[in-house]
Design a protein around this motif. Structure first.
Motif, PDB file in Angstrom:
ATOM      1  N   SER A   5     -22.245 -20.188 -44.305  1.00 11.68           N
ATOM      2  CA  SER A   5     -22.644 -19.476 -45.534  1.00 11.68           C
ATOM      3  C   SER A   5     -22.393 -17.932 -45.539  1.00 11.68           C
ATOM      4  O   SER A   5     -21.906 -17.543 -46.592  1.00 11.68           O
ATOM      5  CB  SER A   5     -23.916 -19.741 -45.910  1.00 11.68           C
ATOM      6  N   TRP A   6     -22.975 -17.405 -44.499  1.00 13.01           N
ATOM      7  CA  TRP A   6     -22.719 -16.007 -44.350  1.00 13.01           C
ATOM      8  C   TRP A   6     -21.222 -15.552 -44.025  1.00 13.01           C
ATOM      9  O   TRP A   6     -20.770 -14.597 -44.552  1.00 13.01           O
ATOM     10  CB  TRP A   6     -23.517 -15.414 -43.141  1.00 13.01           C
ATOM     11  N   TYR A   7     -20.490 -16.628 -43.437  1.00 11.20           N
ATOM     12  CA  TYR A   7     -19.008 -16.128 -43.177  1.00 11.20           C
ATOM     13  C   TYR A   7     -18.524 -15.998 -44.575  1.00 11.20           C
ATOM     14  O   TYR A   7     -17.690 -15.281 -44.870  1.00 11.20           O
ATOM     15  CB  TYR A   7     -18.383 -17.132 -42.460  1.00 11.20           C
ATOM     16  N   GLN A   8     -18.552 -17.095 -45.437  1.00 10.22           N
ATOM     17  CA  GLN A   8     -17.995 -17.182 -46.804  1.00 10.22           C
ATOM     18  C   GLN A   8     -18.296 -16.101 -47.551  1.00 10.22           C
ATOM     19  O   GLN A   8     -17.576 -15.791 -48.567  1.00 10.22           O
ATOM     20  CB  GLN A   8     -18.313 -18.703 -47.390  1.00 10.22           C
ATOM     21  N   GLU A   9     -19.495 -15.704 -47.632  1.00 11.77           N
ATOM     22  CA  GLU A   9     -20.049 -14.379 -48.487  1.00 11.77           C
ATOM     23  C   GLU A   9     -19.277 -13.244 -47.931  1.00 11.77           C
ATOM     24  O   GLU A   9     -19.445 -12.359 -48.414  1.00 11.77           O
ATOM     25  CB  GLU A   9     -21.542 -14.472 -48.253  1.00 11.77           C
ATOM     26  N   ASN A  10     -18.917 -13.187 -46.758  1.00 18.86           N
ATOM     27  CA  ASN A  10     -18.531 -12.043 -45.836  1.00 18.86           C
ATOM     28  C   ASN A  10     -17.136 -12.301 -45.194  1.00 18.86           C
ATOM     29  O   ASN A  10     -17.130 -11.864 -44.012  1.00 18.86           O
ATOM     30  CB  ASN A  10     -19.407 -11.489 -44.960  1.00 18.86           C
ATOM     31  N   LEU A  11     -16.357 -12.690 -46.119  1.00 21.64           N
ATOM     32  CA  LEU A  11     -14.835 -13.122 -45.463  1.00 21.64           C
ATOM     33  C   LEU A  11     -14.285 -11.909 -44.540  1.00 21.64           C
ATOM     34  O   LEU A  11     -13.643 -12.025 -43.583  1.00 21.64           O
ATOM     35  CB  LEU A  11     -13.749 -13.397 -46.434  1.00 21.64           C
ATOM     36  N   ASP A  12     -14.454 -10.930 -44.961  1.00 22.82           N
ATOM     37  CA  ASP A  12     -13.684  -9.470 -44.220  1.00 22.82           C
ATOM     38  C   ASP A  12     -14.412  -9.105 -43.037  1.00 22.82           C
ATOM     39  O   ASP A  12     -13.818  -8.229 -42.279  1.00 22.82           O
ATOM     40  CB  ASP A  12     -13.708  -8.466 -45.284  1.00 22.82           C
ATOM     41  N   ASN A  13     -15.730  -9.569 -42.877  1.00 27.43           N
ATOM     42  CA  ASN A  13     -16.605  -9.167 -41.563  1.00 27.43           C
ATOM     43  C   ASN A  13     -16.313  -9.970 -40.553  1.00 27.43           C
ATOM     44  O   ASN A  13     -16.342 -11.343 -40.234  1.00 27.43           O
ATOM     45  CB  ASN A  13     -17.891  -9.306 -41.979  1.00 27.43           C
ATOM     46  N   PRO A  14     -15.622  -9.265 -39.387  1.00 27.07           N
ATOM     47  CA  PRO A  14     -15.223 -10.134 -38.199  1.00 27.07           C
ATOM     48  C   PRO A  14     -16.437 -10.669 -37.388  1.00 27.07           C
ATOM     49  O   PRO A  14     -16.192 -11.556 -36.618  1.00 27.07           O
ATOM     50  CB  PRO A  14     -14.554  -8.996 -37.080  1.00 27.07           C
ATOM     51  N   ASN A  15     -17.498  -9.983 -37.659  1.00 24.17           N
ATOM     52  CA  ASN A  15     -18.861 -10.580 -36.725  1.00 24.17           C
ATOM     53  C   ASN A  15     -18.977 -11.765 -37.641  1.00 24.17           C
ATOM     54  O   ASN A  15     -19.693 -12.783 -36.896  1.00 24.17           O
ATOM     55  CB  ASN A  15     -19.935  -9.614 -36.860  1.00 24.17           C
ATOM     56  N   ALA A  16     -19.057 -12.056 -38.801  1.00 19.30           N
ATOM     57  CA  ALA A  16     -19.395 -13.147 -39.534  1.00 19.30           C
ATOM     58  C   ALA A  16     -18.354 -14.249 -39.119  1.00 19.30           C
ATOM     59  O   ALA A  16     -18.980 -15.423 -38.746  1.00 19.30           O
ATOM     60  CB  ALA A  16     -19.166 -13.041 -41.109  1.00 19.30           C
ATOM     61  N   GLU A  17     -17.120 -14.213 -38.853  1.00 22.41           N
ATOM     62  CA  GLU A  17     -16.129 -15.124 -38.433  1.00 22.41           C
ATOM     63  C   GLU A  17     -16.479 -15.450 -37.051  1.00 22.41           C
ATOM     64  O   GLU A  17     -16.473 -16.658 -36.864  1.00 22.41           O
ATOM     65  CB  GLU A  17     -14.615 -14.505 -38.775  1.00 22.41           C
ATOM     66  N   GLN A  18     -16.605 -14.622 -36.022  1.00 19.73           N
ATOM     67  CA  GLN A  18     -16.821 -14.690 -34.732  1.00 19.73           C
ATOM     68  C   GLN A  18     -18.412 -15.612 -34.748  1.00 19.73           C
ATOM     69  O   GLN A  18     -18.461 -16.899 -34.028  1.00 19.73           O
ATOM     70  CB  GLN A  18     -17.246 -13.755 -33.961  1.00 19.73           C
ATOM     71  N   ASP A  19     -19.459 -15.217 -35.535  1.00 17.01           N
ATOM     72  CA  ASP A  19     -20.577 -16.059 -35.471  1.00 17.01           C
ATOM     73  C   ASP A  19     -20.330 -17.550 -36.057  1.00 17.01           C
ATOM     74  O   ASP A  19     -21.143 -18.524 -35.579  1.00 17.01           O
ATOM     75  CB  ASP A  19     -21.703 -15.422 -36.311  1.00 17.01           C
ATOM     76  N   CYS A  20     -19.604 -17.644 -37.033  1.00 23.45           N
ATOM     77  CA  CYS A  20     -19.255 -18.919 -37.680  1.00 23.45           C
ATOM     78  C   CYS A  20     -18.535 -19.784 -36.469  1.00 23.45           C
ATOM     79  O   CYS A  20     -18.808 -20.951 -36.327  1.00 23.45           O
ATOM     80  CB  CYS A  20     -18.393 -18.961 -38.756  1.00 23.45           C
ATOM     81  N   ASP A  21     -17.659 -19.346 -35.879  1.00 27.08           N
ATOM     82  CA  ASP A  21     -16.754 -19.857 -34.790  1.00 27.08           C
ATOM     83  C   ASP A  21     -17.635 -20.385 -33.539  1.00 27.08           C
ATOM     84  O   ASP A  21     -17.754 -21.438 -33.311  1.00 27.08           O
ATOM     85  CB  ASP A  21     -15.734 -19.147 -34.289  1.00 27.08           C
ATOM     86  N   GLU A  22     -18.802 -19.536 -33.117  1.00 27.27           N
ATOM     87  CA  GLU A  22     -19.716 -19.730 -32.092  1.00 27.27           C
ATOM     88  C   GLU A  22     -20.887 -20.952 -32.588  1.00 27.27           C
ATOM     89  O   GLU A  22     -20.888 -21.766 -31.642  1.00 27.27           O
ATOM     90  CB  GLU A  22     -20.509 -18.605 -31.752  1.00 27.27           C
ATOM     91  N   ALA A  23     -21.061 -20.855 -33.766  1.00 29.57           N
ATOM     92  CA  ALA A  23     -21.905 -21.896 -34.478  1.00 29.57           C
ATOM     93  C   ALA A  23     -21.294 -23.242 -34.371  1.00 29.57           C
ATOM     94  O   ALA A  23     -22.019 -24.307 -34.065  1.00 29.57           O
ATOM     95  CB  ALA A  23     -22.536 -21.486 -35.664  1.00 29.57           C
ATOM     96  N   ALA A  24     -19.797 -23.323 -34.958  1.00 36.06           N
ATOM     97  CA  ALA A  24     -18.919 -24.663 -35.082  1.00 36.06           C
ATOM     98  C   ALA A  24     -18.881 -25.043 -33.283  1.00 36.06           C
ATOM     99  O   ALA A  24     -19.115 -26.291 -33.347  1.00 36.06           O
ATOM    100  CB  ALA A  24     -17.873 -24.196 -35.623  1.00 36.06           C
ATOM    101  N   ALA A  25     -18.797 -24.202 -32.703  1.00 39.18           N
ATOM    102  CA  ALA A  25     -18.589 -24.661 -31.155  1.00 39.18           C
ATOM    103  C   ALA A  25     -19.529 -25.108 -30.579  1.00 39.18           C
ATOM    104  O   ALA A  25     -19.714 -26.145 -29.847  1.00 39.18           O
ATOM    105  CB  ALA A  25     -18.127 -23.633 -30.150  1.00 39.18           C
TER     106      ALA A  25
END
Length: 168
Positions: free
Chosen positions: A25-45
């Motif tokens: 959810s945080w990543y979808q709201e902040n698509l340009d934020n590299p930290n959001a993408e990294q957090d999403c990837d870590e949570a998925a892993a």
């Protein structure tokens, strides 16, 4: 696996799923934020590690359980016996073909996944209701003790029937 281990596993899985949902959810709201993408990837892993990369097996198992639950609910919707409210006798439609239609006399009894004691209590309430509606104990029995004894015997027979023939 023990019950405690299963409970712990479920709690970890639930937390990993919630963490992933939050990160996504945080990543979808902040698509340009590299930290959001990294957090999403870590949570998925982390979620995939928790389910041990068995996504397809888990989905197949869930679909099987859903199918079994639907079959069980469909079967549970059909009465298995009918309780004569006045005599306390349990009958099937083969024994008494009009039982389903004669609601003034017969109460439907359903198979239940509830604990056996609850089914027995339900039977006792139906039995008592039948007697209080149409008969006084003095007319059918010589006294309350005979009525209670008959009710207890009927409950015992009913429990045995829904428990596959085993008597408590």
């Amino acid at each position: 696996m023990t019950n405690n281990q299963l409970t712990d596993k479920r709690a970890r899985l639930r937390k990993a799923a919630q963490d992933y949902q939050t990160a996504l959810s945080w990543y979808q709201e902040n698509l340009d934020n590299p930290n959001a993408e990294q957090d999403c990837d870590e949570a998925a892993a982390a979620f995939k590690r928790e389910i041990a990369y068995r996504e397809m097996d888990i989905i197949a198992d869930l679909l099987n359980e859903i199918g079994e639950l639907q079959e069980h609910r469909k079967a549970a919707a059909e009465p298995v016996r009918y309780l004569n409210k006045f005599s306390g006798a349990c009958v099937t439609l083969e024994q008494q073909p009009n039982a389903a239609d004669d609601i003034a006399v017969y109460m439907p009894l359903y198979a239940s996944s509830q604990p056996l004691t609850d089914a027995g209590e339900h039977f006792q309430r139906g039995y008592d209701e039948g007697h209080s509606r149409g008969l006084t104990c003095g007319k059918l029995y010589k006294g309350d003790d005979q009525m209670r004894q008959h009710r207890a015997e009927c409950v015992k027979v009913y429990r045995a029937e829904i428990n596959g023939g085993e008597i408590d």
